[in-house]
Scaffold this active site. Structure first.
Site, mmCIF file in Angstrom:
data_model
loop_
_atom_site.group_PDB
_atom_site.id
_atom_site.type_symbol
_atom_site.label_atom_id
_atom_site.label_comp_id
_atom_site.label_asym_id
_atom_site.label_seq_id
_atom_site.Cartn_x
_atom_site.Cartn_y
_atom_site.Cartn_z
ATOM 1 N N ASP A 159 -2.032 -6.848 -4.663
ATOM 2 C CA ASP A 159 -3.404 -7.206 -4.943
ATOM 3 C C ASP A 159 -4.230 -6.028 -4.418
ATOM 4 O O ASP A 159 -5.181 -6.236 -3.362
ATOM 5 C CB ASP A 159 -3.779 -8.315 -4.528
ATOM 6 C CG ASP A 159 -5.061 -9.177 -4.858
ATOM 7 O OD1 ASP A 159 -5.705 -8.385 -5.991
ATOM 8 O OD2 ASP A 159 -5.576 -9.801 -4.240
ATOM 9 N N ASP A 177 -5.600 -8.281 3.685
ATOM 10 C CA ASP A 177 -5.130 -9.477 2.914
ATOM 11 C C ASP A 177 -3.685 -9.186 2.213
ATOM 12 O O ASP A 177 -3.631 -8.959 0.979
ATOM 13 C CB ASP A 177 -6.301 -9.216 1.608
ATOM 14 C CG ASP A 177 -6.429 -10.850 1.093
ATOM 15 O OD1 ASP A 177 -5.754 -11.511 1.364
ATOM 16 O OD2 ASP A 177 -7.616 -10.814 0.424
#
Ligand code: ADE
Length: 313
Positions: A159, A177
């Site tokens: 991502d 993240d």
């Protein structure tokens, strides 16, 4: 399984006031040790808050707070564990946000992370619109180097996007993240992580497996390289290559490889982007080929982490 219960036990070095010697002490760290400030980020199931240490107000942290009941209800516990495992494995890398420790209370899980004071790359892109060729070179070189670091450590991010790229106190990039990361297991024979071999999660029966299932995971790490190509395009163009009014239309553009360079788009970067944004993952440039592309001719991938960053423009 969530390892720590309640407060985290950490080793802290403290100077004895009388003797001046440094001694290691095991201390407990929990919510009471921090003063929480403003929200500096949010995810789909978490919030990131700025926090200062009660013991030393000059110490700033970014604390990711995740609601337990929400995680359970939304069936997201798995992602939190993946993020924690990935950050633990990557803790020695300078290209990834540090995780100092984690703790929990009745309602929430807390990740105490390194605070990156210059914010995320999405905000930079919003503020400046486009970046100069020099800035694009500097920041994109760091981003591809950081992705290479991850892959060498057996982690595929999956991502990569401007929001997940932070700027630290030295204005160097740090990835964050890792909730949707893929964690590879070490190859027992070679002692390294093999990005090309399928992890043990294969489910199904060989005789009935589709070719794309075999292919997709075979080239799983190539999605990070694709995302890099999109970000590189965005730095120059001011917007990502595939963008439409809704997700469905964006997906269609991606599938048709429908993107266009603006008139002034520099030729060298155009060439690099074209070799990355290819539908077939096996045709896409490998990281080592990106790093030796003409655009990075005058870049030394070791010194970019030591040099003064260019003024953003
Ligand atoms: N936003 C999300 N995570 C952050 C961090 N670690 N530092 C600064 N801003 C953030």
């Amino acid at each position: 399984e969530w390892a720590e219960r309640g407060a985290a036990k950490i080793v802290e070095e403290v100077k004895d006031k009388d003797t001046g010697t440094v001694v290691k002490k095991i201390v407990s760290r929990g919510i009471k040790d921090f003063k929480f400030g403003q929200e500096i980020g949010d995810g789909s199931f978490s919030r990131v808050l700025l926090a200062t240490s009660i013991h030393n107000p000059s110490e700033k942290y970014a604390i990711k707070v995740l609601s337990k009941s929400y995680l359970v209800k939304q069936n997201k516990v798995k992602y939190v564990n993946i993020e924690k495992m990935a950050l633990q494995r990557l803790n020695k890398l300078d290209t990834v946000v540090k995780m100092f420790f984690t703790f929990q209370d009745q309602s929430s899980l807390y990740f105490v992370l390194e605070y990156a004071p210059y914010g995320d790359f999405l905000s930079i892109m919003k503020e400046y619109g486009t970046l100069s060729e020099e800035c694009t070179k500097y920041y994109s070189a760091q981003i591809i180097d950081a992705i290479e670091d991850l892959h060498k450590a057996g982690i595929i991010h999956r991502d990569i996007k401007p929001e997940n790229i932070l700027l630290d106190a030295n204005r160097r990039i740090k990835l964050t993240d890792f909730g949707t990361a893929k964690i590879l297991e070490k190859d027992e024979k070679t002692g390294s992580y093999d990005l090309l071999t399928r992890s043990k999660s294969f489910v199904g029966t060989a005789e009935y497996v589709s070719p794309e299932l075999l292919n997709d995971s075979y080239t799983d790490y190539k999605c990070d390289i694709w995302a890099f190509g999109c970000i590189l395009f965005q730095m120059i163009a001011g917007k990502p290559p595939f963008k439409a009014s809704n997700e469905y239309l964006t997906f269609q553009k991606v599938q048709k490889l429908q993107y266009a360079f603006s008139a002034g788009f520099p030729t060298v970067i155009r060439d690099l982007v074209k070799r990355i944004l290819l539908k077939q993952p096996e045709k896409r440039l490998e990281i080592k080929d990106i790093k030796t592309h003409m655009f990075y001719n005058d870049v030394d991938f070791k010194t970019i982490w030591l040099m003064e960053p260019p003024v953003i423009q």
